[in-house]
Motif scaffolding. Sequence first.
Motif, PDB file in Angstrom:
ATOM      1  N   GLU A 184       1.598  -2.775   5.247  1.00 17.62           N
ATOM      2  CA  GLU A 184       2.013  -3.994   4.551  1.00 17.62           C
ATOM      3  C   GLU A 184       1.109  -4.155   3.335  1.00 17.62           C
ATOM      4  O   GLU A 184      -0.102  -4.368   3.474  1.00 17.62           O
ATOM      5  CB  GLU A 184       1.889  -5.212   5.475  1.00 17.62           C
ATOM      6  N   LEU A 185       1.680  -4.020   2.138  1.00 20.85           N
ATOM      7  CA  LEU A 185       0.899  -4.020   0.904  1.00 20.85           C
ATOM      8  C   LEU A 185       1.419  -5.096  -0.043  1.00 20.85           C
ATOM      9  O   LEU A 185       2.621  -5.168  -0.319  1.00 20.85           O
ATOM     10  CB  LEU A 185       0.985  -2.647   0.228  1.00 20.85           C
ATOM     11  N   LYS A 186       0.480  -5.940  -0.534  1.00 18.48           N
ATOM     12  CA  LYS A 186       0.880  -7.053  -1.415  1.00 18.48           C
ATOM     13  C   LYS A 186      -0.035  -7.138  -2.635  1.00 18.48           C
ATOM     14  O   LYS A 186      -1.251  -6.909  -2.536  1.00 18.48           O
ATOM     15  CB  LYS A 186       0.801  -8.379  -0.655  1.00 18.48           C
ATOM     16  N   LEU A 195       1.170  -1.232  -9.365  1.00 16.41           N
ATOM     17  CA  LEU A 195      -0.115  -0.934  -8.739  1.00 16.41           C
ATOM     18  C   LEU A 195       0.073  -0.337  -7.339  1.00 16.41           C
ATOM     19  O   LEU A 195      -0.608   0.614  -6.954  1.00 16.41           O
ATOM     20  CB  LEU A 195      -0.975  -2.203  -8.663  1.00 16.41           C
ATOM     21  N   ILE A 196       1.014  -0.907  -6.588  1.00 15.75           N
ATOM     22  CA  ILE A 196       1.282  -0.404  -5.234  1.00 15.75           C
ATOM     23  C   ILE A 196       1.862   1.004  -5.301  1.00 15.75           C
ATOM     24  O   ILE A 196       1.475   1.886  -4.525  1.00 15.75           O
ATOM     25  CB  ILE A 196       2.235  -1.367  -4.483  1.00 15.75           C
ATOM     26  N   LYS A 197       2.774   1.239  -6.247  1.00 15.49           N
ATOM     27  CA  LYS A 197       3.330   2.587  -6.406  1.00 15.49           C
ATOM     28  C   LYS A 197       2.231   3.590  -6.747  1.00 15.49           C
ATOM     29  O   LYS A 197       2.224   4.719  -6.267  1.00 15.49           O
ATOM     30  CB  LYS A 197       4.400   2.589  -7.501  1.00 15.49           C
ATOM     31  N   GLY A 198       1.294   3.157  -7.593  1.00 19.39           N
ATOM     32  CA  GLY A 198       0.185   4.034  -7.946  1.00 19.39           C
ATOM     33  C   GLY A 198      -0.693   4.357  -6.753  1.00 19.39           C
ATOM     34  O   GLY A 198      -1.151   5.496  -6.588  1.00 19.39           O
ATOM     35  N   LEU A 199      -0.910   3.353  -5.903  1.00 22.00           N
ATOM     36  CA  LEU A 199      -1.696   3.573  -4.682  1.00 22.00           C
ATOM     37  C   LEU A 199      -0.997   4.564  -3.764  1.00 22.00           C
ATOM     38  O   LEU A 199      -1.619   5.520  -3.265  1.00 22.00           O
ATOM     39  CB  LEU A 199      -1.901   2.241  -3.947  1.00 22.00           C
ATOM     40  N   LEU A 242      -6.470   6.984   8.278  1.00 19.86           N
ATOM     41  CA  LEU A 242      -5.829   7.154   6.975  1.00 19.86           C
ATOM     42  C   LEU A 242      -5.340   5.815   6.446  1.00 19.86           C
ATOM     43  O   LEU A 242      -5.519   5.498   5.255  1.00 19.86           O
ATOM     44  CB  LEU A 242      -4.666   8.142   7.088  1.00 19.86           C
ATOM     45  N   ALA A 243      -4.717   5.015   7.293  1.00 23.84           N
ATOM     46  CA  ALA A 243      -4.230   3.699   6.871  1.00 23.84           C
ATOM     47  C   ALA A 243      -5.385   2.824   6.397  1.00 23.84           C
ATOM     48  O   ALA A 243      -5.271   2.118   5.382  1.00 23.84           O
ATOM     49  CB  ALA A 243      -3.483   3.027   8.023  1.00 23.84           C
ATOM     50  N   ASP A 244      -6.513   2.872   7.107  1.00 22.62           N
ATOM     51  CA  ASP A 244      -7.688   2.090   6.699  1.00 22.62           C
ATOM     52  C   ASP A 244      -8.200   2.541   5.329  1.00 22.62           C
ATOM     53  O   ASP A 244      -8.579   1.712   4.491  1.00 22.62           O
ATOM     54  CB  ASP A 244      -8.813   2.238   7.733  1.00 22.62           C
ATOM     55  N   GLU A 245      -8.199   3.861   5.104  1.00 25.18           N
ATOM     56  CA  GLU A 245      -8.662   4.386   3.823  1.00 25.18           C
ATOM     57  C   GLU A 245      -7.737   3.956   2.679  1.00 25.18           C
ATOM     58  O   GLU A 245      -8.194   3.624   1.576  1.00 25.18           O
ATOM     59  CB  GLU A 245      -8.756   5.910   3.888  1.00 25.18           C
ATOM     60  N   ILE A 246      -6.423   3.970   2.941  1.00 26.52           N
ATOM     61  CA  ILE A 246      -5.452   3.533   1.930  1.00 26.52           C
ATOM     62  C   ILE A 246      -5.681   2.062   1.585  1.00 26.52           C
ATOM     63  O   ILE A 246      -5.697   1.668   0.406  1.00 26.52           O
ATOM     64  CB  ILE A 246      -4.012   3.752   2.430  1.00 26.52           C
ATOM     65  N   ILE A 247      -5.876   1.252   2.607  1.00 27.06           N
ATOM     66  CA  ILE A 247      -6.074  -0.190   2.404  1.00 27.06           C
ATOM     67  C   ILE A 247      -7.370  -0.450   1.637  1.00 27.06           C
ATOM     68  O   ILE A 247      -7.417  -1.283   0.719  1.00 27.06           O
ATOM     69  CB  ILE A 247      -6.063  -0.917   3.758  1.00 27.06           C
ATOM     70  N   ASN A 248      -8.431   0.267   1.996  1.00 29.89           N
ATOM     71  CA  ASN A 248      -9.717   0.087   1.294  1.00 29.89           C
ATOM     72  C   ASN A 248      -9.616   0.527  -0.156  1.00 29.89           C
ATOM     73  O   ASN A 248     -10.189  -0.108  -1.057  1.00 29.89           O
ATOM     74  CB  ASN A 248     -10.814   0.881   2.016  1.00 29.89           C
ATOM     75  N   LEU A 253      -7.860  -2.065  -6.345  1.00 30.45           N
ATOM     76  CA  LEU A 253      -6.779  -2.348  -7.297  1.00 30.45           C
ATOM     77  C   LEU A 253      -6.246  -3.768  -7.150  1.00 30.45           C
ATOM     78  O   LEU A 253      -5.261  -4.139  -7.788  1.00 30.45           O
ATOM     79  CB  LEU A 253      -5.638  -1.346  -7.082  1.00 30.45           C
ATOM     80  N   GLY A 254      -6.891  -4.537  -6.269  1.00 32.35           N
ATOM     81  CA  GLY A 254      -6.443  -5.905  -6.040  1.00 32.35           C
ATOM     82  C   GLY A 254      -5.262  -6.007  -5.098  1.00 32.35           C
ATOM     83  O   GLY A 254      -4.550  -7.021  -5.081  1.00 32.35           O
ATOM     84  N   ILE A 255      -5.043  -4.976  -4.290  1.00 30.78           N
ATOM     85  CA  ILE A 255      -3.918  -4.966  -3.348  1.00 30.78           C
ATOM     86  C   ILE A 255      -4.401  -5.420  -1.975  1.00 30.78           C
ATOM     87  O   ILE A 255      -5.399  -4.908  -1.448  1.00 30.78           O
ATOM     88  CB  ILE A 255      -3.307  -3.556  -3.249  1.00 30.78           C
ATOM     89  N   ILE A 256      -3.707  -6.376  -1.422  1.00 32.23           N
ATOM     90  CA  ILE A 256      -4.013  -6.867  -0.069  1.00 32.23           C
ATOM     91  C   ILE A 256      -3.193  -6.054   0.917  1.00 32.23           C
ATOM     92  O   ILE A 256      -1.964  -5.935   0.786  1.00 32.23           O
ATOM     93  CB  ILE A 256      -3.664  -8.359   0.069  1.00 32.23           C
ATOM     94  N   GLY A 257      -3.846  -5.476   1.904  1.00 30.87           N
ATOM     95  CA  GLY A 257      -3.111  -4.612   2.822  1.00 30.87           C
ATOM     96  C   GLY A 257      -3.539  -4.745   4.265  1.00 30.87           C
ATOM     97  O   GLY A 257      -4.649  -5.185   4.569  1.00 30.87           O
ATOM     98  N   LYS A 258      -2.646  -4.376   5.143  1.00 32.53           N
ATOM     99  CA  LYS A 258      -2.949  -4.242   6.563  1.00 32.53           C
ATOM    100  C   LYS A 258      -1.935  -3.285   7.145  1.00 32.53           C
ATOM    101  O   LYS A 258      -0.896  -3.005   6.542  1.00 32.53           O
ATOM    102  CB  LYS A 258      -2.923  -5.573   7.292  1.00 32.53           C
ATOM    103  N   TRP A 259      -2.246  -2.731   8.332  1.00 32.77           N
ATOM    104  CA  TRP A 259      -1.285  -1.839   8.969  1.00 32.77           C
ATOM    105  C   TRP A 259      -0.849  -2.393  10.320  1.00 32.77           C
ATOM    106  O   TRP A 259      -1.589  -3.138  10.967  1.00 32.77           O
ATOM    107  CB  TRP A 259      -1.822  -0.417   9.118  1.00 32.77           C
TER     108      TRP A 259
END
Length: 263
Positions: A184-186, A195-199, A242-248, A253-259
Amino acid sequence: MFYKKPNLPNNNDFVLCTVKTILHHSVFVSLDEYDNLEGLVHISEIAPGRIRNIRDYVKPDKRIVCKVLKVNIHTKQIDLSLRRVSINAMKIKIDNFRQEEKAEKLLEIIGKQMNFNLERMYKEFGIKLIEEFGSLQESFNKISNEGENVLKQLGFNEKSLSIIVKFVKEKIKPPKAKAKLILELKNFEENGLELIKGLLAKVKEINKKAETVEVNYISAPNYSLEITTSDVKNADHIIENLADEIINYGKKLGIIGKWLRAS
């Protein structure tokens, strides 16, 4: 199976059994993976609820999976349960046993190349492999993945080692596991979607352990993350890391994330 486990099972183990004797209040079974061991399933451990006739649930010579409740190491009395075995646990146990049967057959084939019968193959190689890796199948999976290096510490001679590795690599394909999570990326900036696409474009670069990784759009703000890995036992751990690394990475980039776990 030619090979029989030399020790007693442990409490909470799942064991493959064959029904031998059915009495009014209990069932005696043989433990197929062990040498001359019998166990008892009391009527209260056959199935939930009241049982009018045990023969509605078990038949002579039928193979069943039981859970070990209690082991008396002095008398070798083993109390078992049938009702405490889930369908999933039963399937896993039967599948593992069948895989071990196939591995034993391969050990026998390798033995023919060395002019060794199956008994000698176990004495020379099989027992060492089981003690080191837990089972023949697991040892063969390791050899298939990693080659002869996993065997060098066991003291096998070079000729035997090369024969074993050759046949295992020909016959055993490394097992692979898939794991899946929801990301979940916001980001609430005007260029948040970019920004999310770039991530997400950097996910394969961020990934260090999975063999393949895929990210697919579900519906805002959710994306599916799926990996394939030969490290079957640690697949969930790998995708979570991997999900934690993506979120960190996204935080930079200012993206709020969780899995979330995929349903």
